[in-house]
Design an enzyme around this catalytic site. Sequence first.
Site, mmCIF file in Angstrom:
data_model
loop_
_atom_site.group_PDB
_atom_site.id
_atom_site.type_symbol
_atom_site.label_atom_id
_atom_site.label_comp_id
_atom_site.label_asym_id
_atom_site.label_seq_id
_atom_site.Cartn_x
_atom_site.Cartn_y
_atom_site.Cartn_z
ATOM 1 N N ASP A 195 -35.947 -24.283 20.848
ATOM 2 C CA ASP A 195 -35.351 -25.364 20.065
ATOM 3 C C ASP A 195 -34.406 -26.182 20.934
ATOM 4 O O ASP A 195 -33.254 -25.793 21.142
ATOM 5 C CB ASP A 195 -34.599 -24.789 18.869
ATOM 6 C CG ASP A 195 -34.146 -25.846 17.882
ATOM 7 O OD1 ASP A 195 -34.252 -27.043 18.211
ATOM 8 O OD2 ASP A 195 -33.700 -25.487 16.785
ATOM 9 N N HIS A 245 -38.423 -24.783 16.431
ATOM 10 C CA HIS A 245 -37.636 -25.459 15.401
ATOM 11 C C HIS A 245 -38.530 -25.767 14.199
ATOM 12 O O HIS A 245 -39.587 -26.384 14.348
ATOM 13 C CB HIS A 245 -37.061 -26.755 15.975
ATOM 14 C CG HIS A 245 -36.183 -27.512 15.048
ATOM 15 N ND1 HIS A 245 -34.860 -27.188 14.844
ATOM 16 C CD2 HIS A 245 -36.429 -28.578 14.246
ATOM 17 C CE1 HIS A 245 -34.326 -28.020 13.972
ATOM 18 N NE2 HIS A 245 -35.263 -28.876 13.589
ATOM 19 N N CYS A 302 -33.068 -26.429 9.253
ATOM 20 C CA CYS A 302 -32.973 -27.541 10.203
ATOM 21 C C CYS A 302 -31.630 -28.242 9.999
ATOM 22 O O CYS A 302 -30.601 -27.608 10.109
ATOM 23 C CB CYS A 302 -34.157 -28.492 10.052
ATOM 24 S SG CYS A 302 -35.751 -27.727 10.413
#
Length: 257
Positions: free
Chosen positions: A189, A221, A134
């Site tokens: 995402d 995500h 991330c």
Amino acid sequence: MTDVRGAEVRVPTEDGAADAYLARPADGVPRPAVLVFTDAFGLRPAVRDAADRVARAGYTVLVPNLFHRRGPAPVVELPAFIDAEARGELFARLRPALRELTPRRATADAGAYLRWLAERPEAADGPVALTGYCMGAGLALRAAGAFPDRVAAVAGFHGGRLATDDPDSPHLAAPRITAEVYLGHADEDPSLPPEQIERLEGALTDAGVRHRCEVYPGAAHGFTQPDTASYDEKADERHQAALLDLLERTFPPGAST
């Protein structure tokens, strides 16, 4: 199966000591080092388990608390499982820590983590690998650009905002990166739309960086994080295989001796 030892450690930085988790094979042999940049939820049991898994494959793994300026991890109380509702609430509480971790501070911290690893007997001499998740994917790219002589490989998974118009966007580090790069993008995402993926890959290509960028179909995500609602077992298994493949190419047999 390789036995692993894990320990809570403290890493000196310019803004005080960062708490961190160190995992390594129990045989005491110095191993190639892997520095992990976590997602925003930070150092927690699921992340320690992932570090142990990489250590079990033959590496010394350091996972620092990226928000150490706010205190020891976790800097906000985390539920055992982070569902969609909890995610929004947690990000609201984490926002001050996220703002506090500026690119300059993150880069200074990365240098401290790398210096600490260079002095540890558990880590083999030579450059290290970085992996990020991330927000950690962007931190890993910036660190690779800031310390090219210390970084041999970079992996990033479900990274967000990697190629924006911001003057400190992670993709702008590409001309300074000498490491091999692997990026596994989440298909679903909104923080990394197709135009950013294209811009990022273009920057890496133009800079002559050895790289591979892949989009994981259907993955959201956060797909590697088993304690969240975004987890995707199939995509996680693919991520694990890709990461170990990169590490094995970077540190061939004999690199730990």
